[in-house]
Motif scaffolding. Structure first.
Motif, PDB file in Angstrom:
ATOM      1  N   PRO A 243      15.043  17.959 -34.702  1.00 65.28           N
ATOM      2  CA  PRO A 243      15.733  19.184 -34.300  1.00 65.28           C
ATOM      3  C   PRO A 243      17.213  19.183 -34.661  1.00 65.28           C
ATOM      4  O   PRO A 243      17.762  20.236 -34.993  1.00 65.28           O
ATOM      5  CB  PRO A 243      15.522  19.250 -32.783  1.00 65.28           C
ATOM      6  N   ALA A 244      17.846  18.012 -34.607  1.00 69.91           N
ATOM      7  CA  ALA A 244      19.272  17.958 -34.954  1.00 69.91           C
ATOM      8  C   ALA A 244      19.490  18.425 -36.388  1.00 69.91           C
ATOM      9  O   ALA A 244      20.366  19.261 -36.661  1.00 69.91           O
ATOM     10  CB  ALA A 244      19.808  16.539 -34.766  1.00 69.91           C
ATOM     11  N   VAL A 245      18.682  17.928 -37.317  1.00 74.70           N
ATOM     12  CA  VAL A 245      18.809  18.307 -38.731  1.00 74.70           C
ATOM     13  C   VAL A 245      18.460  19.783 -38.926  1.00 74.70           C
ATOM     14  O   VAL A 245      19.140  20.496 -39.659  1.00 74.70           O
ATOM     15  CB  VAL A 245      17.926  17.393 -39.612  1.00 74.70           C
ATOM     16  N   VAL A 246      17.407  20.245 -38.259  1.00 80.21           N
ATOM     17  CA  VAL A 246      17.017  21.663 -38.381  1.00 80.21           C
ATOM     18  C   VAL A 246      18.134  22.566 -37.871  1.00 80.21           C
ATOM     19  O   VAL A 246      18.495  23.552 -38.523  1.00 80.21           O
ATOM     20  CB  VAL A 246      15.707  21.944 -37.610  1.00 80.21           C
TER      21      VAL A 246
ATOM     22  N   VAL B 204      13.134  27.353 -33.003  1.00 83.44           N
ATOM     23  CA  VAL B 204      12.427  27.296 -31.718  1.00 83.44           C
ATOM     24  C   VAL B 204      11.410  26.164 -31.743  1.00 83.44           C
ATOM     25  O   VAL B 204      11.298  25.390 -30.787  1.00 83.44           O
ATOM     26  CB  VAL B 204      11.746  28.654 -31.412  1.00 83.44           C
ATOM     27  N   LEU B 205      10.664  26.047 -32.846  1.00 86.35           N
ATOM     28  CA  LEU B 205       9.682  24.962 -32.991  1.00 86.35           C
ATOM     29  C   LEU B 205      10.378  23.601 -32.942  1.00 86.35           C
ATOM     30  O   LEU B 205       9.915  22.674 -32.274  1.00 86.35           O
ATOM     31  CB  LEU B 205       8.908  25.124 -34.294  1.00 86.35           C
TER      32      LEU B 205
ATOM     33  N   GLY C 254      12.141  18.695 -29.777  1.00 90.50           N
ATOM     34  CA  GLY C 254      13.217  18.006 -29.064  1.00 90.50           C
ATOM     35  C   GLY C 254      12.961  17.894 -27.581  1.00 90.50           C
ATOM     36  O   GLY C 254      13.249  16.859 -26.967  1.00 90.50           O
ATOM     37  N   LEU C 255      12.409  18.946 -26.989  1.00 89.59           N
ATOM     38  CA  LEU C 255      12.080  18.904 -25.557  1.00 89.59           C
ATOM     39  C   LEU C 255      11.029  17.837 -25.279  1.00 89.59           C
ATOM     40  O   LEU C 255      11.119  17.095 -24.293  1.00 89.59           O
ATOM     41  CB  LEU C 255      11.570  20.271 -25.089  1.00 89.59           C
ATOM     42  N   VAL C 256      10.038  17.746 -26.159  1.00 92.29           N
ATOM     43  CA  VAL C 256       8.994  16.722 -25.996  1.00 92.29           C
ATOM     44  C   VAL C 256       9.595  15.321 -26.131  1.00 92.29           C
ATOM     45  O   VAL C 256       9.319  14.423 -25.325  1.00 92.29           O
ATOM     46  CB  VAL C 256       7.857  16.936 -27.022  1.00 92.29           C
TER      47      VAL C 256
ATOM     48  N   GLY D 139      17.040  30.736 -29.853  1.00 98.01           N
ATOM     49  CA  GLY D 139      16.099  31.077 -30.918  1.00 98.01           C
ATOM     50  C   GLY D 139      15.127  32.169 -30.518  1.00 98.01           C
ATOM     51  O   GLY D 139      14.836  33.071 -31.304  1.00 98.01           O
ATOM     52  N   LEU D 140      14.620  32.088 -29.292  1.00 98.54           N
ATOM     53  CA  LEU D 140      13.676  33.113 -28.827  1.00 98.54           C
ATOM     54  C   LEU D 140      14.340  34.487 -28.732  1.00 98.54           C
ATOM     55  O   LEU D 140      13.762  35.492 -29.154  1.00 98.54           O
ATOM     56  CB  LEU D 140      13.093  32.713 -27.462  1.00 98.54           C
TER      57      LEU D 140
END
Length: 196
Positions: A64-67, A88-89, A94-96, A177-178
């Motif tokens: 997620p950091a790179v995205v 968002v994906l 990242g949350l997981v 994002g949402l």
């Protein structure tokens, strides 16, 4: 859109040092007091081998950091809403990862370290449900590695704290994002109808 992309990039830049700190903290858990003998003899607590910081809070968090950092930089055919859906994906990943790091660190704290006591190698605090953390007078039951309880408790609390920060950052980007993925098409329709 520029504001939301800039916000996402700043969140990505914040995630990078947190992920690196998680990796370092997990590596330190593998080498109590900087010694390699305990890892060679398989005398580390079992939850350390689940690599909560190295995998969940570290390597998995780099995605997620790179995205977030590269959001909007590629000149491809993706539209803005699709880019935000991708972020968002990445935020969900990242949350997981941060959740995994937090849970594994928590289990490690509850279990306590494996150490050499007067009865041999064991988990002397495993049956205390984590109460030993508030009873530092009992930590001397661990004779080897020296100061292993302090070492584990400190690093596992650090990992839990880092995981909470990562979770909050990814949650912020999930909301960002949402909102942009859902509201942006509506804004375009309004702009089109006004221009028409």
């Amino acid at each position: 859109m520029c504001c939301s992309v800039g916000f996402a990039r700043s969140l990505g830049l914040a995630l990078l040092p947190l992920a690196l700190c998680c990796i370092v903290a997990n590596l330190l858990l593998l080498f109590p007091m900087g010694e390699i003998t305990y890892i060679q003899q398989d005398r580390l607590a079992s939850y350390i081998w689940y690599f909560g910081g190295l995998g969940g809070g570290g390597a998995l968090m780099l995605f997620p950091a790179v995205v977030f950092i590269t959001l909007g930089k590629c000149n491809c055919c993706w539209n803005e809403s699709l880019m935000m859906c991708g972020s968002v994906l990445a935020a969900v990943v990242g949350l997981v990862g941060s959740g995994y790091c937090f849970v594994m660190s928590g289990f490690g704290l509850v279990q306590g370290p494996q150490c050499f006591t007067s009865l041999g190698w064991s988990y002397p605090f495993a049956d205390q449900s984590g109460r030993y953390i508030l009873q530092p007078e009992t930590w001397s039951r661990c004779l080897q590695p020296v100061h292993i309880v302090e070492w584990n408790v400190t690093l596992l609390f650090v990992l839990m704290g880092l995981a909470v920060l990562e979770f909050i950052i990814c949650l912020c980007q999930l909301g960002n994002g949402l909102v942009n993925a859902v509201c942006r098409p509506c804004c375009y329709k309004q702009e089109y109808s006004l221009n028409a």
